[in-house]
Design a protein around this motif. Structure first.
Motif, PDB file in Angstrom:
ATOM      1  N   VAL A 170       1.810  -7.479   9.069  1.00  0.00           N
ATOM      2  CA  VAL A 170       0.940  -6.355   8.770  1.00  0.00           C
ATOM      3  C   VAL A 170      -0.112  -6.831   7.762  1.00  0.00           C
ATOM      4  O   VAL A 170       0.228  -7.443   6.737  1.00  0.00           O
ATOM      5  CB  VAL A 170       1.740  -5.168   8.200  1.00  0.00           C
ATOM      6  CG1 VAL A 170       0.785  -4.026   7.819  1.00  0.00           C
ATOM      7  CG2 VAL A 170       2.766  -4.697   9.208  1.00  0.00           C
TER       8      VAL A 170
ATOM      9  N   GLN B 277      -3.673  -5.846   5.486  1.00  0.00           N
ATOM     10  CA  GLN B 277      -4.593  -4.836   4.963  1.00  0.00           C
ATOM     11  C   GLN B 277      -5.661  -5.550   4.139  1.00  0.00           C
ATOM     12  O   GLN B 277      -5.365  -6.460   3.370  1.00  0.00           O
ATOM     13  CB  GLN B 277      -3.878  -3.809   4.096  1.00  0.00           C
ATOM     14  CG  GLN B 277      -4.831  -2.764   3.503  1.00  0.00           C
ATOM     15  CD  GLN B 277      -4.084  -1.674   2.754  1.00  0.00           C
ATOM     16  OE1 GLN B 277      -3.439  -0.818   3.370  1.00  0.00           O
ATOM     17  NE2 GLN B 277      -4.136  -1.715   1.429  1.00  0.00           N
TER      18      GLN B 277
ATOM     19  N   PRO C 126       0.833  -1.194   0.000  1.00  0.00           N
ATOM     20  CA  PRO C 126       0.000   0.000   0.000  1.00  0.00           C
ATOM     21  C   PRO C 126       0.862   1.236   0.000  1.00  0.00           C
ATOM     22  O   PRO C 126       2.034   1.221   0.389  1.00  0.00           O
ATOM     23  CB  PRO C 126      -0.790  -0.132   1.306  1.00  0.00           C
ATOM     24  CG  PRO C 126       0.082  -0.956   2.191  1.00  0.00           C
ATOM     25  CD  PRO C 126       0.775  -1.911   1.292  1.00  0.00           C
TER      26      PRO C 126
ATOM     27  N   LEU D 240      -7.884  -4.159  13.752  1.00  0.00           N
ATOM     28  CA  LEU D 240      -7.952  -3.519  12.444  1.00  0.00           C
ATOM     29  C   LEU D 240      -8.479  -2.097  12.581  1.00  0.00           C
ATOM     30  O   LEU D 240      -9.482  -1.853  13.260  1.00  0.00           O
ATOM     31  CB  LEU D 240      -8.865  -4.321  11.512  1.00  0.00           C
ATOM     32  CG  LEU D 240      -8.308  -5.662  11.020  1.00  0.00           C
ATOM     33  CD1 LEU D 240      -9.343  -6.391  10.178  1.00  0.00           C
ATOM     34  CD2 LEU D 240      -7.032  -5.456  10.220  1.00  0.00           C
TER      35      LEU D 240
ATOM     36  N   GLU E  41     -10.252   2.692   7.334  1.00  0.00           N
ATOM     37  CA  GLU E  41     -10.034   3.955   6.628  1.00  0.00           C
ATOM     38  C   GLU E  41     -11.289   4.233   5.812  1.00  0.00           C
ATOM     39  O   GLU E  41     -11.775   3.346   5.091  1.00  0.00           O
ATOM     40  CB  GLU E  41      -8.812   3.852   5.718  1.00  0.00           C
ATOM     41  CG  GLU E  41      -8.521   5.151   4.945  1.00  0.00           C
ATOM     42  CD  GLU E  41      -7.328   5.022   4.015  1.00  0.00           C
ATOM     43  OE1 GLU E  41      -7.126   5.925   3.199  1.00  0.00           O
ATOM     44  OE2 GLU E  41      -6.615   3.995   4.119  1.00  0.00           O
TER      45      GLU E  41
ATOM     46  N   SER F 174     -10.985   0.549   3.433  1.00  0.00           N
ATOM     47  CA  SER F 174      -9.932  -0.421   3.745  1.00  0.00           C
ATOM     48  C   SER F 174      -9.773  -0.541   5.251  1.00  0.00           C
ATOM     49  O   SER F 174     -10.259   0.297   6.015  1.00  0.00           O
ATOM     50  CB  SER F 174      -8.586  -0.001   3.115  1.00  0.00           C
ATOM     51  OG  SER F 174      -8.110   1.183   3.725  1.00  0.00           O
ATOM     52  N   ARG F 175      -9.051  -1.616   5.661  1.00  0.00           N
ATOM     53  CA  ARG F 175      -8.763  -1.853   7.075  1.00  0.00           C
ATOM     54  C   ARG F 175      -7.314  -2.298   7.184  1.00  0.00           C
ATOM     55  O   ARG F 175      -6.858  -3.141   6.389  1.00  0.00           O
ATOM     56  CB  ARG F 175      -9.685  -2.928   7.653  1.00  0.00           C
ATOM     57  CG  ARG F 175     -11.172  -2.619   7.555  1.00  0.00           C
ATOM     58  CD  ARG F 175     -11.980  -3.807   8.072  1.00  0.00           C
ATOM     59  NE  ARG F 175     -13.411  -3.543   8.079  1.00  0.00           N
ATOM     60  CZ  ARG F 175     -14.229  -3.755   7.044  1.00  0.00           C
ATOM     61  NH1 ARG F 175     -13.731  -4.242   5.906  1.00  0.00           N
ATOM     62  NH2 ARG F 175     -15.519  -3.505   7.144  1.00  0.00           N
ATOM     63  N   GLN F 176      -6.571  -1.782   8.187  1.00  0.00           N
ATOM     64  CA  GLN F 176      -5.175  -2.169   8.388  1.00  0.00           C
ATOM     65  C   GLN F 176      -4.926  -2.492   9.851  1.00  0.00           C
ATOM     66  O   GLN F 176      -5.550  -1.898  10.739  1.00  0.00           O
ATOM     67  CB  GLN F 176      -4.217  -1.043   7.973  1.00  0.00           C
ATOM     68  CG  GLN F 176      -4.389  -0.543   6.549  1.00  0.00           C
ATOM     69  CD  GLN F 176      -5.379   0.598   6.430  1.00  0.00           C
ATOM     70  OE1 GLN F 176      -5.531   1.369   7.368  1.00  0.00           O
ATOM     71  NE2 GLN F 176      -6.066   0.694   5.300  1.00  0.00           N
TER      72      GLN F 176
ATOM     73  N   ASP G  58      -9.727  -4.855   2.086  1.00  0.00           N
ATOM     74  CA  ASP G  58     -10.642  -3.824   1.592  1.00  0.00           C
ATOM     75  C   ASP G  58     -11.981  -3.890   2.330  1.00  0.00           C
ATOM     76  O   ASP G  58     -12.122  -4.631   3.318  1.00  0.00           O
ATOM     77  CB  ASP G  58     -10.836  -3.947   0.073  1.00  0.00           C
ATOM     78  CG  ASP G  58     -11.506  -5.254  -0.343  1.00  0.00           C
ATOM     79  OD1 ASP G  58     -12.077  -5.954   0.546  1.00  0.00           O
ATOM     80  OD2 ASP G  58     -11.482  -5.580  -1.546  1.00  0.00           O
TER      81      ASP G  58
ATOM     82  N   THR H 155       2.444   4.151   1.325  1.00  0.00           N
ATOM     83  CA  THR H 155       2.798   4.534   2.685  1.00  0.00           C
ATOM     84  C   THR H 155       4.204   5.121   2.667  1.00  0.00           C
ATOM     85  O   THR H 155       5.067   4.670   1.908  1.00  0.00           O
ATOM     86  CB  THR H 155       2.747   3.323   3.658  1.00  0.00           C
ATOM     87  OG1 THR H 155       3.324   3.703   4.901  1.00  0.00           O
ATOM     88  CG2 THR H 155       3.500   2.142   3.091  1.00  0.00           C
TER      89      THR H 155
ATOM     90  N   THR I   4      -5.645  -7.276   0.698  1.00  0.00           N
ATOM     91  CA  THR I   4      -4.993  -6.495  -0.369  1.00  0.00           C
ATOM     92  C   THR I   4      -3.491  -6.330  -0.147  1.00  0.00           C
ATOM     93  O   THR I   4      -2.755  -5.972  -1.081  1.00  0.00           O
ATOM     94  CB  THR I   4      -5.649  -5.109  -0.475  1.00  0.00           C
ATOM     95  OG1 THR I   4      -5.569  -4.457   0.807  1.00  0.00           O
ATOM     96  CG2 THR I   4      -7.109  -5.224  -0.897  1.00  0.00           C
ATOM     97  N   TYR I   5      -3.013  -6.573   1.091  1.00  0.00           N
ATOM     98  CA  TYR I   5      -1.577  -6.450   1.361  1.00  0.00           C
ATOM     99  C   TYR I   5      -1.202  -7.262   2.593  1.00  0.00           C
ATOM    100  O   TYR I   5      -1.934  -7.321   3.584  1.00  0.00           O
ATOM    101  CB  TYR I   5      -1.172  -4.990   1.602  1.00  0.00           C
ATOM    102  CG  TYR I   5       0.262  -4.852   2.058  1.00  0.00           C
ATOM    103  CD1 TYR I   5       1.313  -4.970   1.148  1.00  0.00           C
ATOM    104  CD2 TYR I   5       0.567  -4.634   3.402  1.00  0.00           C
ATOM    105  CE1 TYR I   5       2.635  -4.876   1.566  1.00  0.00           C
ATOM    106  CE2 TYR I   5       1.884  -4.541   3.827  1.00  0.00           C
ATOM    107  CZ  TYR I   5       2.911  -4.664   2.909  1.00  0.00           C
ATOM    108  OH  TYR I   5       4.217  -4.574   3.323  1.00  0.00           O
TER     109      TYR I   5
END
Length: 550
Positions: free
Chosen positions: A19, A21, A4, A86, A89, A98-100, A23, A6, A29-30
């Motif tokens: 880490v 991530q 992502p 999480l 965003e 998204s969520r991280q 959607d 960053t 997604t990551y």
């Protein structure tokens, strides 16, 4: 897939923690390289798949709701406890895009974090107004929330020290049923939810009503266990018991009065009636709830009385009367007509009637309203019907714009008749013969009038007739027909008895305003009729062709 956007993309690649991530649809997604080291899953094989597919099925709901601690499926197929907080965003419209977060295996968290999670759990328990518990067979309660002391007076240690504590404190009258439910849960072959209510003896000796919301948990390879929530429902239970006692007292009172009870929800048109209500109408084995309340009543009310019944409760609903009471003829299940009294009162909300309730009486069983000898209505019913006729006539006559035809439909006539030579029959043949004569007179009177007219026995050998929606000339002709019918000799046992009647007739007029006005006028005309060859005298004289008594 690339990392992502960053400012510290390289740093994320180097972090020892995984880490993650995803959607808005939970699609991954990551992942940084630490994901493979922690979980064993290759990063390339996981990108694009749903994160929820790696969460234990029992934990998916709480994880989606924001609980950070859950079980995650590792590459070896085993589920292990992890922590993943999480952070969502959102876009300008507030939608999650998204969520991280950072994934940590629970075995690696510090003791401080474990304490934090435990304290958060205990604070959550404190907000629940009940006792959260867990139990296993042979062990008893493996967990109890601190509320147990506030609700029942026992400390958690006291309760858990004895595996049979719960069983020994359930009220003896409830124990057999509670144990049967409890044993069924311990021997269940699948997980399921259940609840039970019982009494528990508190430390003070007070009996507490408990509602227990439970779940039997069945997992392969381990004994069944139960989890649940005990709630103190003593106040609600006492209210229910008092309502039941009140209902029983009311039911006994209504059975003593021998009336049928009804309750009509005007919003849904559902009419609830008692068993006695159906008995009065000869409708045994009929459901006690009628979805179309007025439709059901219409079918039972004689068509000639329906308008009068509607007008009676309509005046009450319009606020003109504090309640309503109306007598009418109802179709009995056997096909015959029976006289009943229907009365009740409405409940209003914001000026709108939402409910009515009351009773139904069989007038044949109420001597004051019904004559048991002749099976005719008595004085109270006649006065009520006459009062209604007077009010309807006066209301229409008072309207300046009322068409004559409408006023004409409200016209009526009152007949008061007295039998001739009735005393002689009693004196010579006895009272039994006199009773039979009265019964035969009653049947002849009923045969002489129309369906909607009312014949009543007022007292002794005195009868009244109310003719509704009738012109004066027609009323006079009807009175003469009655005189002719009553002059035909009567067969009483071995005797043939000659009798007749003198009739006083008064027609509706705006000059008379009360029931007693009409009855006094009819009484005066009746005494004048005794000296007339026709047997009928009309009061007043206008348009009758008769002479006004003087």
């Amino acid at each position: 897939m690339s990392a992502p956007s960053t400012p510290s993309g390289t740093l994320l690649q180097l972090l020892p923690e995984a880490v993650v991530q995803a959607d808005a649809r939970w699609e991954i997604t990551y992942l940084n390289p630490a994901w493979h080291r922690v979980t064993g899953h290759p990063v390339e094989a996981v990108i694009g798949r749903s994160l929820l597919g790696f969460v234990h099925p029992d934990d998916v709901g709480t994880f989606r709701a924001g609980m950070p601690v859950f079980r995650l499926r590792f590459a070896d197929g085993e589920y292990r406890w992890v922590r993943l907080q999480l952070h969502p965003e959102s876009d300008a419209a507030g939608r999650v895009i998204s969520r991280q977060g950072v994934l940590i295996e629970i075995t690696e968290v510090t003791e401080q974090i474990l304490v934090e999670v435990r304290q958060r759990f205990l604070r959550l328990l404190e907000t629940i107004d009940g006792v959260v518990w867990e139990a296993e067979r042979g062990i008893g309660n493996t967990f109890l929330s601190p509320q147990v002391e506030r609700l029942f007076g026992y400390s958690v240690e006291e309760w858990r020290s004895d595996p049979g504590f719960w069983r020994t404190h359930v009220h003896p009258d409830d124990l057999a049923e509670a144990l049967a439910i409890d044993d069924a849960a311990y021997n269940a072959t699948h997980s399921y939810a259940y609840e039970m209510s019982y009494r528990l003896t508190a430390k003070s000796g007070k009996v507490v009503w408990v509602r227990d919301l439970c779940r039997a948990v069945v997992e392969p390879g381990r004994p069944n266990r139960m989890i649940g929530l005990m709630i103190d429902v003593t106040r609600q239970k006492n209210t229910e018991l008092e309502l039941l006692r009140s209902d029983n007292r009311y039911a006994l009172a209504t059975r003593g009065s021998n009336d049928g009870i009804w309750d009509w929800d005007l919003r849904t048109d559902a009419l609830h009636v008692s068993e006695r209500f159906h008995e009065i109408l000869g409708l045994e084995d009929t459901p006690h709830v009628h979805d179309g309340g007025w439709r059901f009543l219409q079918q039972r009310i004689d068509p000639d009385d329906r308008g009068r019944v509607q007008a009676a409760y309509g005046r009450h609903l319009a606020g003109e009367r504090p309640n309503f009471s109306v007598d009418f003829r109802a179709f009995h299940g056997s096909g015959r007509l029976v006289w009943v009294n229907w009365r009740g009162v409405a409940q209003f909300e914001d000026g709108v009637a939402v409910r009515m309730a009351g009773s139904l009486s069989d007038l044949a069983e109420r001597g004051s309203s019904y004559d048991g000898l002749t099976n005719l209505p008595g004085r109270p019913l006649f006065r009520e019907r006459l009062a209604h006729a007077i009010e309807a006539y006066r209301d229409e006559a008072a309207r300046a714009d009322a068409p004559p035809t409408l006023v004409g439909t409200m016209m009526f006539a009152v007949l008061l008749l007295d039998l001739n030579r009735f005393k002689a029959v009693n004196d010579t043949l006895g009272h039994h013969a006199g009773d039979q004569l009265l019964q035969q007179v009653a049947r002849r009177l009923e045969a002489c009038v129309r369906t909607g007219d009312l014949v009543a026995r007022m007292s002794g050998d005195e009868f009244n007739v109310l003719l509704e929606a009738i012109e004066p000339a027609e009323a006079l002709e009807r009175a003469r027909q009655i005189v002719a019918a009553l002059e035909v000799p009567y067969d009483i046992g071995e005797h043939t008895v000659a009798s007749g009647a003198s009739i006083g007739l008064v027609t509706s007029t705006p000059g008379m305003i009360s029931v007693d006005d009409y009855l006094r006028a009819a009484d005066a005309a009746m005494y004048a009729a005794k000296s007339r060859t026709s047997g009928v005298c009309v009061f007043p004289a206008e348009g009758s062709g008769e002479t006004q008594p003087g």
